[in-house]
Design a protein around this motif. Structure first.
Motif, PDB file in Angstrom:
ATOM      1  N   GLU A  78      34.006  38.659  30.058  1.00 19.34           N
ATOM      2  CA  GLU A  78      33.411  39.921  30.501  1.00 19.34           C
ATOM      3  C   GLU A  78      34.317  40.636  31.498  1.00 19.34           C
ATOM      4  N   VAL A  79      34.953  39.850  32.412  1.00 18.21           N
ATOM      5  CA  VAL A  79      35.851  40.468  33.397  1.00 18.21           C
ATOM      6  C   VAL A  79      37.041  41.110  32.695  1.00 18.21           C
ATOM      7  N   TYR A 100      39.317  43.295  47.791  1.00 20.32           N
ATOM      8  CA  TYR A 100      40.106  43.482  46.582  1.00 20.32           C
ATOM      9  C   TYR A 100      40.727  44.874  46.642  1.00 20.32           C
ATOM     10  N   SER A 101      41.963  44.998  47.125  1.00 21.21           N
ATOM     11  CA  SER A 101      42.687  46.274  47.192  1.00 21.21           C
ATOM     12  C   SER A 101      43.722  46.265  46.091  1.00 21.21           C
ATOM     13  N   PHE A 102      43.499  47.070  45.064  1.00 18.70           N
ATOM     14  CA  PHE A 102      44.295  47.015  43.849  1.00 18.70           C
ATOM     15  C   PHE A 102      45.322  48.151  43.777  1.00 18.70           C
ATOM     16  N   ARG A 158      53.217  39.979  35.625  1.00 23.28           N
ATOM     17  CA  ARG A 158      52.642  40.133  34.296  1.00 23.28           C
ATOM     18  C   ARG A 158      51.689  41.313  34.335  1.00 23.28           C
ATOM     19  N   TRP A 159      51.916  42.288  33.375  1.00 24.13           N
ATOM     20  CA  TRP A 159      51.137  43.518  33.376  1.00 24.13           C
ATOM     21  C   TRP A 159      50.297  43.585  32.098  1.00 24.13           C
ATOM     22  N   ARG A 160      49.151  44.218  32.270  1.00 31.11           N
ATOM     23  CA  ARG A 160      48.284  44.554  31.132  1.00 31.11           C
ATOM     24  C   ARG A 160      48.346  46.067  30.995  1.00 31.11           C
ATOM     25  N   ARG A 212      43.233  40.096  38.343  1.00 35.12           N
ATOM     26  CA  ARG A 212      42.396  39.253  37.497  1.00 35.12           C
ATOM     27  C   ARG A 212      42.457  37.788  37.947  1.00 35.12           C
ATOM     28  N   HIS A 213      43.652  37.376  38.436  1.00 29.41           N
ATOM     29  CA  HIS A 213      43.767  36.017  38.953  1.00 29.41           C
ATOM     30  C   HIS A 213      42.944  35.844  40.219  1.00 29.41           C
ATOM     31  N   ASP A 214      42.888  36.882  41.041  1.00 25.40           N
ATOM     32  CA  ASP A 214      42.034  36.796  42.229  1.00 25.40           C
ATOM     33  C   ASP A 214      40.574  36.612  41.836  1.00 25.40           C
ATOM     34  N   ILE A 215      40.162  37.381  40.838  1.00 28.93           N
ATOM     35  CA  ILE A 215      38.786  37.229  40.360  1.00 28.93           C
ATOM     36  C   ILE A 215      38.575  35.842  39.765  1.00 28.93           C
ATOM     37  N   LEU A 216      39.601  35.335  39.019  1.00 32.42           N
ATOM     38  CA  LEU A 216      39.520  34.002  38.432  1.00 32.42           C
ATOM     39  C   LEU A 216      39.341  32.944  39.520  1.00 32.42           C
TER      40      LEU A 216
END
Length: 464
Positions: free
Chosen positions: A36-37, A89-91, A135-137, A159-163
């Motif tokens: 979902e993330v 979370y500052s992106f 690594r980019w999406r 995404r790794h932070d969320i993981l």
């Protein structure tokens, strides 16, 4: 082998079951959450590209085309205002975009994505690349109407932070929840097994030989069959102990007199110098020993019939054959009594379903009891007959008989009628009654067809 308690086994089994269920569920939940993330992050990239598409459509590609390359770079970091609280979370540095015209010339880009080459002709939708050590999406959107190609990107760091946050949240709940669940399960098991502790206390405080059933208030349904079986076993144990005590008392009472007589005869034989007197005393001792052996046999038969321990399973038995064997066994007794025994039966065989030892004891005691009560030269008649419902055994004699008002008392243990001839022990009809009960038979004491005496009628139901 280490023996574990029931409480410990239940606690660990429940914990293992919970772990076996919760761990796969946690893994599936984590995988589903990560999916979902990822879908949410991809949707955010696509939404950002379409937002840029709308903005570019309003301004036009020519309006966005600056002078030199530096004018085309967009800042990444947002100045932090003193009053603005930043989210953990500052992106800003982990996301960016690029805008190209149809010829692949960069129109505008963020600094973190400026070095990426323009998308190829086949680039569309989502893809992953490595650039600048990250690594980019990427998501590529081609807008033919406005003549631009928009590419938005996000580093996998976010995404790794969320993981990592998800791993921490899921693992922390398991690390804290499982020990807590173990403690709660232990408490619940202990409380659930409290009826067993009550049962233990009830058994420990039970008086020896008590016949009171064990009753537990609000006993669980699963424990009720155990209580019923236990109460039944305790009742049977009390009956067995009572039979043992009664048998011991009977043996002590019944063997005291013949043993004393034997001792007197032996002492007389050893004390006298007259050979004839000694021979007479020894003959008396021999007679008393024989009587003692018969009395012991009677007591053992009664005890075995009452307990049922020595009886084989029911099987088909020829009652005529059993009667013939009993008559042959009692031939010396019949000859000593000087009475005549007649045997009448309808057919060559009378089959019944029962216990051969019990039926033999029944016939033997009926004949012996009749022989003991008839005078010398009297007659005893044994009859066997069958109809559709019953197999009937009748033993009739021409002795003095038993008055009607005393017939119910003759089945009591050690009851003896004064009209009996010889030494009786008052056990014969008790054995007959017990053997009849084992076969579901009824016993009737009736008048003899000889005009005087007694007729004992035993009716055994025939098996269907």
């Amino acid at each position: 082998m280490i023996r574990s308690s029931l409480r410990g086994r239940l606690r660990w089994l429940i914990i293992l079951v919970m772990v076996a269920v919760l761990l796969p569920l946690a893994v599936l939940s984590f995988q589903r959450t990560m999916q979902e993330v990822n879908e949410l992050s991809d949707g955010r990239l696509a939404q950002s590209a379409r937002t840029l598409q709308v903005l570019i459509g309003e301004e036009g590609a020519e309006a966005l085309d600056g002078g030199d390359q530096d004018d085309k770079l967009m800042p990444i970091e947002v100045p932090e205002a003193p009053t603005v609280q930043r989210h953990r979370y500052s992106f800003e540095s982990e996301v960016g975009f690029q805008v190209f015209d149809t010829s692949g010339r960069s129109i505008m880009a963020t600094a973190n994505l400026a070095a990426l080459p323009p998308p190829g002709a086949g680039d569309a939708n989502f893809r992953d690349i490595d650039a600048g050590g990250y690594r980019w999406r990427l998501f590529t959107l081609r807008d033919e109407t406005h003549g631009v190609v928009i590419r938005t990107g996000e580093r996998y760091d976010s995404r790794h932070d969320i993981l990592r946050a998800l791993w921490f949240d899921h693992a922390l709940s398991l690390l804290i929840g499982l020990p807590l669940l173990g403690l709660l399960v232990g408490w619940a098991v202990k409380r659930g097994l409290r009826p067993l502790e009550s049962l233990t206390d009830a058994l420990g405080s039970r008086a020896l030989g008590s016949r009171e059933p064990i009753v537990l208030e609000q006993a669980p349904l699963e424990l009720q069959p155990v209580l019923d079986a236990l109460n039944g076993q305790l009742q049977r144990l009390a009956d067995a102990l009572e039979r043992e005590h009664r048998f011991s008392a009977d043996v002590a009472h019944e063997l005291r007199t013949p043993l004393a007589s034997i001792m007197l005869n032996i002492e007389s034989a050893t004390a006298t110098g007259d050979p004839d007197e000694a021979a007479t005393s020894l003959a008396g001792a021999r007679h008393n020993v024989a009587a003692l052996a018969r009395r012991v046999e009677q007591l053992l038969v009664l005890a075995r019939l009452e307990s049922g321990a020595a009886l084989e399973q029911r099987r088909s038995i020829d009652l005529v054959g059993v009667a013939i064997d009993v008559i042959e066994e009692l031939t010396p007794v019949i000859a000593e009594c000087g009475a005549e025994l007649g045997f009448i039966h309808d057919s060559q065989a009378a089959w019944v379903l029962g216990h051969e030892a019990a039926l033999g004891a029944l016939l033997r005691n009926l004949i012996e009891n009749a022989m003991r009560h008839v005078p010398v030269g009297g007659q005893v008649q044994l009859s066997l007959s069958q109809d559709a419902r019953f197999t009937t055994i009748e033993v009739a004699d021409d002795g003095p008989g038993i008055p009607l008002e005393r017939r119910a008392a003759v089945f009591a243990r050690f009851h003896r009628e004064a009209t009996g001839r010889g030494e009786g022990y008052g056990l014969g009809l008790s054995i007959v009654q017990r053997a009849a009960e084992l076969h579901g038979a009824s016993i009737d004491l009736l008048d003899s067809p000889f005009g005087r005496g007694l007729r004992v009628k035993v009716s055994i139901p025939r098996s269907s």
